[in-house]
Design an enzyme around this catalytic site. Sequence first.
Site, PDB file in Angstrom:
ATOM      1  N   CYS A  50      36.306  33.857  36.021  1.00 10.13           N
ATOM      2  CA  CYS A  50      35.445  34.887  36.610  1.00 10.13           C
ATOM      3  C   CYS A  50      36.148  35.511  37.818  1.00 10.13           C
ATOM      4  O   CYS A  50      36.826  34.822  38.595  1.00 10.13           O
ATOM      5  CB  CYS A  50      34.090  34.319  36.994  1.00 10.13           C
ATOM      6  SG  CYS A  50      34.010  33.500  38.589  1.00 10.13           S
ATOM      7  N   GLU A  51      35.991  36.796  37.950  1.00 11.12           N
ATOM      8  CA  GLU A  51      36.688  37.509  39.016  1.00 11.12           C
ATOM      9  C   GLU A  51      36.045  37.294  40.383  1.00 11.12           C
ATOM     10  O   GLU A  51      36.612  37.698  41.392  1.00 11.12           O
ATOM     11  CB  GLU A  51      36.749  39.000  38.705  1.00 11.12           C
ATOM     12  CG  GLU A  51      35.420  39.697  38.628  1.00 11.12           C
ATOM     13  CD  GLU A  51      35.554  41.157  38.213  1.00 11.12           C
ATOM     14  OE1 GLU A  51      34.791  41.983  38.745  1.00 11.12           O
ATOM     15  OE2 GLU A  51      36.411  41.467  37.365  1.00 11.12           O
ATOM     16  N   HIS A  52      34.879  36.669  40.429  1.00  8.68           N
ATOM     17  CA  HIS A  52      34.199  36.472  41.702  1.00  8.68           C
ATOM     18  C   HIS A  52      34.602  35.171  42.386  1.00  8.68           C
ATOM     19  O   HIS A  52      34.695  35.112  43.611  1.00  8.68           O
ATOM     20  CB  HIS A  52      32.680  36.484  41.483  1.00  8.68           C
ATOM     21  CG  HIS A  52      32.186  37.759  40.883  1.00  8.68           C
ATOM     22  ND1 HIS A  52      31.266  37.800  39.862  1.00  8.68           N
ATOM     23  CD2 HIS A  52      32.517  39.042  41.133  1.00  8.68           C
ATOM     24  CE1 HIS A  52      31.035  39.057  39.519  1.00  8.68           C
ATOM     25  NE2 HIS A  52      31.785  39.830  40.278  1.00  8.68           N
ATOM     26  N   HIS A  53      34.837  34.115  41.599  1.00  9.70           N
ATOM     27  CA  HIS A  53      35.189  32.821  42.184  1.00  9.70           C
ATOM     28  C   HIS A  53      36.472  32.231  41.593  1.00  9.70           C
ATOM     29  O   HIS A  53      36.910  31.158  42.009  1.00  9.70           O
ATOM     30  CB  HIS A  53      34.046  31.816  41.978  1.00  9.70           C
ATOM     31  CG  HIS A  53      32.742  32.260  42.552  1.00  9.70           C
ATOM     32  ND1 HIS A  53      31.766  32.889  41.795  1.00  9.70           N
ATOM     33  CD2 HIS A  53      32.251  32.190  43.815  1.00  9.70           C
ATOM     34  CE1 HIS A  53      30.732  33.172  42.563  1.00  9.70           C
ATOM     35  NE2 HIS A  53      30.992  32.761  43.794  1.00  9.70           N
TER      36      HIS A  53
ATOM     37  N   GLN B  54      32.146  38.631  32.091  1.00 10.63           N
ATOM     38  CA  GLN B  54      31.944  38.528  30.647  1.00 10.63           C
ATOM     39  C   GLN B  54      31.493  39.852  30.056  1.00 10.63           C
ATOM     40  O   GLN B  54      31.874  40.220  28.948  1.00 10.63           O
ATOM     41  CB  GLN B  54      30.928  37.428  30.340  1.00 10.63           C
ATOM     42  CG  GLN B  54      30.778  37.143  28.846  1.00 10.63           C
ATOM     43  CD  GLN B  54      29.907  35.943  28.575  1.00 10.63           C
ATOM     44  OE1 GLN B  54      29.917  34.970  29.333  1.00 10.63           O
ATOM     45  NE2 GLN B  54      29.137  35.983  27.504  1.00 10.63           N
TER      46      GLN B  54
ATOM     47  N   CYS C 116      31.558  28.678  37.546  1.00 14.54           N
ATOM     48  CA  CYS C 116      31.082  29.052  38.883  1.00 14.54           C
ATOM     49  C   CYS C 116      29.589  28.780  39.015  1.00 14.54           C
ATOM     50  O   CYS C 116      29.073  28.645  40.129  1.00 14.54           O
ATOM     51  CB  CYS C 116      31.381  30.525  39.170  1.00 14.54           C
ATOM     52  SG  CYS C 116      30.629  31.677  38.013  1.00 14.54           S
TER      53      CYS C 116
END
Length: 205
Positions: free
Chosen positions: A95-98, A136, A166
Amino acid sequence: MDAVTPEAARLAGVTNSKPTREEAEEAVRTLIAWAGDDPAREGLIDTPKRVVKAWSEWFSGYEADPMAALGKTFEDVQGYDDMVMLTNIDVESHCEHHLAPILGVAHVAYLPRKAVVGISKIARVVEIFSKRMQTQETMTAQIADALTEAMQPLGVAVLIDAKHQCMTTRGVHHPNVSTITTTFTGEFKTDPALKDRFIRMVERA
């Protein structure tokens, strides 16, 4: 993992030159120290090299072009004009956030217009987009868009069912939650019977 292709740079929004491997390894040492450990101790001394090597594999999709993977098609299919579907394609993304893993499966189908593509190429396209920092939702749409652009089929259907670490190992700590995303184009979007048939085949997979 020494160069970023123009296609990868465009998709990733990369405008600056890529850091060197040595700079990447130093960044890992900084994070180890920030976490509270000693990057110079025996058990961690080679960790920066291992992490950078792992990132080279996990994010290899930035150096691959999905259009190249789909470049060769076959028109001699003896009049075949029904759905072509691959089920349970492994998805290993982050995931690009975490930067936590996203693990699951993709189900991909298309309705040929004139030609088909080698089935391994569809799996390769899923792999290319999954080996990037992703959401996703974006990944689902990217797979469908690539197949549409390369093949101009009558329709594409993509369903991804995955678990996000995450959400499993941090934050709300719900390990049994699956995220399902779908994209339907062309006849899969306009023909409810075709869409339902795709969903039933996914449920049986």
